[in-house]
Scaffold this motif. Structure first.
Motif, short mmCIF file in Angstrom:
data_model
loop_
_atom_site.label_atom_id
_atom_site.label_comp_id
_atom_site.label_asym_id
_atom_site.label_seq_id
_atom_site.Cartn_x
_atom_site.Cartn_y
_atom_site.Cartn_z
N ASP A 211 -6.86 9.43 -9.11
CA ASP A 211 -5.85 10.20 -8.39
C ASP A 211 -5.51 9.87 -7.11
O ASP A 211 -5.98 8.74 -6.59
CB ASP A 211 -6.34 11.67 -8.46
N ALA A 212 -4.62 10.55 -6.44
CA ALA A 212 -4.29 10.02 -4.96
C ALA A 212 -5.43 9.89 -4.16
O ALA A 212 -5.27 9.02 -3.34
CB ALA A 212 -2.90 10.92 -4.62
N ALA A 213 -6.09 10.92 -4.21
CA ALA A 213 -7.29 10.75 -3.20
C ALA A 213 -8.06 9.51 -3.40
O ALA A 213 -8.88 8.77 -2.33
CB ALA A 213 -8.20 12.16 -3.37
N PRO B 85 0.86 -1.15 -0.12
CA PRO B 85 -0.05 -0.03 0.15
C PRO B 85 0.85 1.33 0.05
O PRO B 85 0.36 2.47 -0.30
CB PRO B 85 -0.71 -0.02 1.18
N SER B 86 2.02 1.14 0.49
CA SER B 86 3.00 2.27 0.29
C SER B 86 3.46 2.63 -1.22
O SER B 86 3.83 3.98 -1.56
CB SER B 86 4.26 2.15 1.18
N VAL C 202 -7.27 6.75 -4.80
CA VAL C 202 -6.58 5.60 -4.49
C VAL C 202 -6.86 5.39 -2.95
O VAL C 202 -7.11 4.44 -2.34
CB VAL C 202 -5.11 5.60 -4.86
N ALA C 203 -6.60 6.43 -2.04
CA ALA C 203 -6.89 6.53 -0.57
C ALA C 203 -8.18 5.86 -0.45
O ALA C 203 -8.12 5.16 0.67
CB ALA C 203 -6.44 7.66 -0.04
N ALA C 204 -9.22 6.56 -1.04
CA ALA C 204 -10.65 6.11 -0.67
C ALA C 204 -10.82 4.59 -0.83
O ALA C 204 -11.45 3.85 -0.27
CB ALA C 204 -11.43 6.89 -1.49
N ARG C 205 -10.36 3.96 -2.12
CA ARG C 205 -10.32 2.68 -2.26
C ARG C 205 -9.58 1.81 -1.41
O ARG C 205 -10.18 0.85 -1.08
CB ARG C 205 -9.81 2.27 -3.87
N ARG C 206 -8.36 2.24 -0.89
CA ARG C 206 -7.58 1.51 0.10
C ARG C 206 -8.52 1.25 1.49
O ARG C 206 -8.53 0.37 1.91
CB ARG C 206 -6.39 2.18 0.47
N GLU D 285 -0.03 -1.57 -10.49
CA GLU D 285 0.15 -0.79 -9.07
C GLU D 285 -1.12 -1.19 -8.17
O GLU D 285 -1.72 -2.17 -8.40
CB GLU D 285 -0.08 0.89 -9.39
N LEU D 286 -1.06 -0.55 -7.05
CA LEU D 286 -2.40 -0.50 -6.12
C LEU D 286 -3.64 -0.63 -6.63
O LEU D 286 -4.43 -1.11 -6.36
CB LEU D 286 -2.04 0.47 -4.88
N CYS D 287 -3.67 0.47 -7.27
CA CYS D 287 -4.72 0.63 -8.48
C CYS D 287 -4.33 0.73 -9.68
O CYS D 287 -3.98 1.68 -10.28
CB CYS D 287 -5.49 1.97 -8.21
#
Length: 277
Positions: A114-116, A81-82, A118-122, A94-96
């Motif tokens: 985008d980064a936001a 996840p990093s 990806v963070a939400a999906r995580r 990638e992670l996504c």
């Protein structure tokens, strides 16, 4: 009290010292994540097709099973996840993921998460999957002392972007020997060799995030990844594939020999954990 899980997260708690992870068999892509995708067939192309069916004997052996029904295109729960690459210097996703294994764009230009996002999906999928997996490992360890975590995967046999030539049928991953005891690896290698099919340990695939993160032999957790070449258990057209020919249907008779070998591997994992426990 048995924990409750969201509908997409399928968890079966068994009584045996074996935890089975199925991180890439999902095909569901919720409506919220379809915007911008080139196509749904392309987004599902790199699914580990039929692996959940191939290993469905796990319940008969009382293994604990953790599976996500959500496609790896939404988020890949077997990536760090990093964002650190599991295979530095080699092509990967990638992670996504934003491309298929073949390098085809999954999203229209400018539409990738985008980064936001990806963070939400995580938070929505990655974290619950790993909370469930860690919980099953802890429960099995508390019950038995020693547990084997077996991470189930498959991939097409020929993908030039990822590896040269044709992949061996059995690809055992142990993070270069760090994620499980050598005697367990040797026992699995022996069962693979007995099939007469090509196999390799820690070749192109050494184990993903799940194997590397949870495999802690000194703490009683022995983790192994098995990456099967698809031709081992399904009718696979070698080389490039399109949506009209992929995936091919599951054929139980064709899969039977490899399925028998995999069951023997599970039984060996159980015997190993029981002897250690």
């Amino acid at each position: 009290m048995t924990p409750s899980f969201p509908d997409w997260l399928r968890v079966t708690r068994g009584t045996a010292p074996l935890v089975v992870s199925l991180p890439h068999t999902g095909t569901e892509i919720p409506d919220a994540y379809r915007d911008g995708l080139v196509s749904l067939p392309l987004a599902r192309k790199d699914c580990d097709w039929w692996i959940d069916i191939l290993y469905d004997f796990a319940t008969e052996l009382n293994a604990s099973i953790v599976r996500t029904a959500v496609s790896r295109t939404v988020i890949d729960v077997n990536r760090d996840p990093s964002g650190v690459s599991l295979y530095p210097g080699q092509a990967t996703t990638e992670l996504c993921p934003i491309t298929t294994f073949d390098g085809e764009p999954l999203y229209h230009a400018g539409r990738a998460p985008d980064a936001a996002a990806v963070a939400a999906r995580r938070a929505a999928y990655f974290d619950p999957y790993h909370a469930a997996l860690a919980g099953e490992i802890a429960a099995a360890r508390q019950r038995h002392g020693t547990v084997v975590l077996y991470d189930c995967h498959s991939i097409r046999s020929v993908i030039p972007r990822l590896f040269e030539g044709t992949l061996p049928e059995f690809n055992i991953g142990t993070n270069s020997g760090q994620s499980c005891a050598p005697e367990l690896v040797r026992a699995i290698e022996s069962l693979c060799a007995a099939t007469g099919r090509p196999h390799v340990t820690d070749g192109r695939f050494k184990g993903g995030y799940i194997t590397r993160h949870y495999g802690r032999p000194p703490e009683g957790v022995h983790a192994v990844q098995m990456e099967l070449a698809c031709r081992a258990y399904m009718h696979e057209p070698l080389g490039p594939v399109g949506p009209d020919q992929w995936p091919s249907a599951y054929d139980a008779a064709y899969a039977a020999p490899v399925r028998a070998a995999l069951r023997a591997i599970f039984e060996t994992c159980l015997a190993f954990a029981q002897a250690r426990g």
